[in-house]
Design an enzyme around this catalytic site. Structure first.
Site, mmCIF file in Angstrom:
data_model
loop_
_atom_site.group_PDB
_atom_site.id
_atom_site.type_symbol
_atom_site.label_atom_id
_atom_site.label_comp_id
_atom_site.label_asym_id
_atom_site.label_seq_id
_atom_site.Cartn_x
_atom_site.Cartn_y
_atom_site.Cartn_z
ATOM 1 C CB SER A 143 37.520 92.448 -102.004
ATOM 2 O OG SER A 143 38.594 91.615 -101.785
ATOM 3 C CE1 TYR A 156 41.659 95.956 -103.290
ATOM 4 C CE2 TYR A 156 41.257 94.055 -101.921
ATOM 5 C CZ TYR A 156 41.037 94.745 -103.010
ATOM 6 O OH TYR A 156 40.183 94.354 -104.037
#
Ligand code: NAD
Length: 267
Positions: A143, A156
């Site tokens: 990401s 995350y």
């Protein structure tokens, strides 16, 4: 287009979203597809039919929970019995937006288990077999949050930075495996910015609520904050890059973390 006939690709979390788009791209090139994810029979049947239509000569479904090491091991045993994964895409992932004050040990453990440990356990099983064959591709879907931080995403961000770091180690360990003709063994990350899938729906809903429920305004709000292109990505765009990374011509592209983020991470 580069063909992947005779190759087998295991794509985790491929019953929907970015994973399904990657599976579709690889199927179009003729790869056998290991479909995987948490899904009911209808979703599995729909994804299987889509991949067969795209050109996959065979589609097999695996349902390992990526937070369960024993289940991952059993899946990797089954994949080895099926001929082994020439291509491994670690795409399964979860997101929880919480501040440090709100985060619980359960949230931390769940996010790290699926997004980071799950990928470690598939890689440690798949990479030695790839080296034996002289060809292998690991594509990890990290990401932008594997490259930069945002508030309220500690688990995350930690998981995705970990995935980028772990991929670099694997790239180094396997850099000399195989040869140019066979394609070698490479390990790379793709780092998407805002891409329209189910995972970002809670964040869109939160922003839309501030605009009287206007979804488009919610998306525009998210983009304005981080993504300079002001455009979301389509999952198929991630699929196209994953397919290119699988080609023999990409034999020297290893250890990278490639953003598809409209300029987010260059700011
Ligand atoms: P998604 O929610 O549509 O897909 C997630 C997939 O992971 C699903 O197929 C689901 O079945 C699978 N999964 C989740 N938990 C699992 C578990 N415990 N065991 C097995 N499978 C599990 O979202 P997506 O956007 O397609 O996400 C794919 C990847 O892309 C994720 O790793 C995500 O972090 C990453 N990503 C997405 C975006 C975005 O904007 N959509 C941006 C950057 C990175």
């Amino acid at each position: 287009m580069s063909r992947l006939d005779g190759k087998t690709a295991l794509i985790t979390g491929s019953v929907q979203g970015i994973g399904l788009a990657i599976a579709e791209a690889l199927a179009t090139a003729g790869a056998r597809i290991g479909l995987h994810g948490l899904a009911g029979p209808d979703q599995v049947a729909a994804a299987t039919a889509k991949l067969q239509r795209a050109g996959a000569p065979e589609v097999r479904f695996f349902d390992a929970d990526m937070s369960d090491t024993a289940a991952i091991d059993a899946m990797m045993d089954a994949v080895v019995a099926w001929g082994g994964a020439d291509i491994l895409v670690n795409n399964a992932g979860i997101q929880r937006t919480v501040s440090f004050a709100q985060a619980t040990p359960e949230i931390w453990n769940a996010v790290l288990a699926v997004n980071l440990s799950g990928a470690f356990h598939t890689m440690r099983r798949a990479l030695p077999l790839m080296a034996e064959k002289g060809y292998g591709r690991v594509v990890n879907i990290a990401s932008v949050h594997g490259l930069v931080a945002s508030v309220n995403k500690a688990p995350y961000v930690a998981s995705k930075f970990g995935l980028v770091g772990m991929s670099r180690v694997a790239a180094l360990e396997y850099a000399a495996a195989g040869n140019k003709a066979a394609g070698g063994v490479t390990v790379n990350c793709i780092c998407p910015g805002w891409t329209e899938t189910a995972i970002i729906e809670p964040q869109i809903a939160q922003r839309a609520a501030a605009h009287g429920g206007d979804r488009a305004a919610g998306i525009a709000d998210l983009l304005a904050e981080k993504q300079p292109s002001q455009r979301t990505s389509d999952p198929s765009e991630i699929g196209a890059l994953a397919l290119w990374l699988c080609a023999p011509i990409a034999h020297n592209v290893t250890g990278t973390a490639i953003p598809i983020d409209g300029g987010w991470t260059v700011q």
